[in-house]
Design an enzyme around this catalytic site. Structure first.
Site, PDB file in Angstrom:
ATOM      1  N   GLY B 318       0.828  -1.204   0.000  1.00 41.94           N
ATOM      2  CA  GLY B 318       0.000   0.000   0.000  1.00 41.94           C
ATOM      3  C   GLY B 318       0.859   1.249   0.000  1.00 41.94           C
ATOM      4  O   GLY B 318       1.945   1.244  -0.581  1.00 41.94           O
ATOM      5  N   GLU B 319       0.360   2.316   0.620  1.00 43.46           N
ATOM      6  CA  GLU B 319       1.028   3.630   0.687  1.00 43.46           C
ATOM      7  C   GLU B 319       1.045   4.337  -0.669  1.00 43.46           C
ATOM      8  O   GLU B 319       1.451   5.491  -0.768  1.00 43.46           O
ATOM      9  CB  GLU B 319       2.491   3.530   1.166  1.00 43.46           C
ATOM     10  CG  GLU B 319       2.680   2.948   2.541  1.00 43.46           C
ATOM     11  CD  GLU B 319       4.157   2.870   2.944  1.00 43.46           C
ATOM     12  OE1 GLU B 319       5.037   3.335   2.191  1.00 43.46           O
ATOM     13  OE2 GLU B 319       4.429   2.319   4.030  1.00 43.46           O
TER      14      GLU B 319
END
Lengths: 352, 352
Positions: B318-319
């Site tokens: 993610g991120e």
């Protein structure tokens, strides 16, 4: 084998397991769930093993584009005429080709080598001339080149890689230009894997159904006429290969010998990689496959080389375009390993 | 819907077909066999349609990371504690996280937004606070948020995108941070696709078999308790979503409204994209999927969104990490279209 080639092959050792272990240990300290960056983590660990450095930095990047012509074009196996090979070499030197755009994008220099273009390209800045012959012979009728020429082509690649090392080189990508070169590449794929030509032959730059059937026939004829020995890389290269394919094999062998990671482009580069791997099985560990080509024979070569491509963007251009994009991913993977904060330095809690 | 959200949704029009036709025509003039750059050619044509420019230039790039917490973590669905959300936000602001490394690599700025972190993060340069609530409620027991909060979260995303537009923005990538957020994402995936939770629920940051079974049970309970209406994006977001997921939906809707191409990251971002697509089906055409996540539910969401991922690198962080790498590929694709020489300008012969 000559002394130079023998020396290069002998210099290829195993990966540095200690550096890989240190890199793996660091991956698990970085502020991310273990293994959550997948292939990027694996690739950085491989590069640690290649370079012997547990936080490798890949700043100086080059893509080496090997150009050569193919006598087999006389059989009508390509949608483009041979004159396009030198025209595209000039396009590379002027910066207008796809590989130039992508190399600028990823911050790599483009190194253009004439290993066997069928005409003389007027000398100009940036062009490295290592011409072994004015193209190969028509492999349907006779061996593409002599065994001596096969060695010379590979050594041309070795010399270019070593020259680039002197200019400063942390990672290299391979590329090719040669109208007609999907035919020798498919012949190499069939020779080393033992698969029938129909299973490893594709449309190249775009031949129609009739052209494809002809191409398969040409390769079948060449293989049954010359019987290349799959355990002898020089024999395969000489009988059904190409000069630029030999050059690519040389770049890969020298990269492995000097512990430089090498990103292999698509089908033609994989054919060069296969020749390198037959000559020096350990060279395989120094290779990273940039992308999976549309060309059907690429899959067979990747399975022969035991390589997993980084990307699958339906490319079928060559020149090193897919490898060039791969360079950037490998660089990113190494930056992750080098630049990320650790759980303790960032004050982030670990897994419960 | 409030006026602002309604206005954004209404502003989303079809792609510019004329610009796409001009871009396609130019692709065929460039010195490469037709279609030989595969996905890169398609993506550049899509960006032409998004921007209305036939040679789009994507210089100013940002990845917007939306952060929020999840009441459902109380059920034991995550391998990490909620305190990691603000810790990672600080890591983003200090430049030590994976997304910072990759954003620097591709030349994008990182924009960090607190849409619903459960604690107060001390004010500091670079942190945008648009806190709708201190985390969501536990969706197994009650709706994650009110319908008003769902609108506020989406509008937070719209506001941030519009603020970034003022700073100069040619392309944007979405990212997320929120311990526990694979649970609402899987719930959204099940709600919009109609698939059973077991088919779209994965291990997130790394729960074991027992944790996975629990996660599935929690999602089944939430869906049967709240019955979200799959045709009502606000209803799905409010009942089983997350505040950062709403923020991502807002970024995507505003990007589409302002004709900015948006690279959608993995599973959590795709959940936000699904909410956006339910609210405004045309928004889908403005999306580019950066990569295919390891999370099993991502595939279901991509098929719902009719998106093909650019890469498959086994990422599950993610991120915005996968989207960030995707940004660079999209930029490269547009440079190809803009910078390559044509057959006539380079004096290269065309196909026979």
């Amino acid at each position: 084998m000559t002394a130079r080639l023998q020396e290069t092959v002998s210099a290829i050792g195993p990966l540095d397991e200690a550096a890989m272990a240190r890199a793996r240990a660091r991956q698990d300290e970085l502020t991310k769930p273990r293994g959550s960056l997948g292939r990027l983590e694996e690739i950085a660990v491989q590069v640690a093993g290649v370079t012997g450095c547990d936080r490798p930095c890949l700043r100086r990047k080059a893509v080496i584009v090997m150009a050569g012509d193919h006598g087999v074009v006389a059989e009508g196996v390509s949608a483009y005429p041979s004159e396009v090979t030198p025209q595209m070499v000039l396009n590379f030197l002027r910066g207008g080709a796809a590989i130039n755009v992508l190399a600028r994008h990823v911050g790599a220099r483009v190194v253009v080598v004439d290993v066997g273009v069928a005409s003389d390209i007027p000398p100009q800045p940036g062009l490295i001339v290592k011409k072994v012959a004015y193209g190969t012979a028509n492999l349907r009728r006779e061996p593409a080149m002599s065994r001596e020429q096969a060695v010379e082509a590979i050594e041309a690649g070795i010399e270019v890689l070593e020259q680039e090392l002197e200019r400063g080189l942390d990672i290299v990508a391979t590329g090719d230009m040669g109208i007609g070169n999907t035919t020798p590449s498919a012949a190499i794929a069939a020779a080393v894997t033992g698969l029938p030509p129909a299973r490893v032959t594709g449309r190249g730059t775009g031949v129609d159904d009739r052209g494809l059937a002809l191409k398969i026939q040409v390769i079948e004829d060449a293989l049954s006429r010359h019987c290349p020995d799959p355990r002898d890389g020089l024999d395969v290269l000489a009988k059904v290969g190409g000069l630029e394919i030999g050059g690519i094999a040389g770049v890969i062998l020298a990269a492995a010998a000097h512990r430089v990671p090498v990103v292999v482009d698509g089908f033609i580069s994989a054919a060069g990689a296969a020749i390198a791997a037959v000559l020096a099985p350990q060279a395989r560990q120094y290779m990273i496959c940039g992308h999976k080509s549309v060309e059907v024979g690429h899959r067979a070569l990747l399975s022969f080389l035991q390589l997993e491509p980084l990307m699958d963007l339906d490319l079928r251009l060559g020149e090193g375009t897919g490898a060039c994009l791969g360079l950037s991913l490998v660089e990113a993977a190494c930056k992750i390993l080098d630049e990320m904060a650790t759980f303790s330095s960032a004050g982030v809690s670990r897994q419960a």
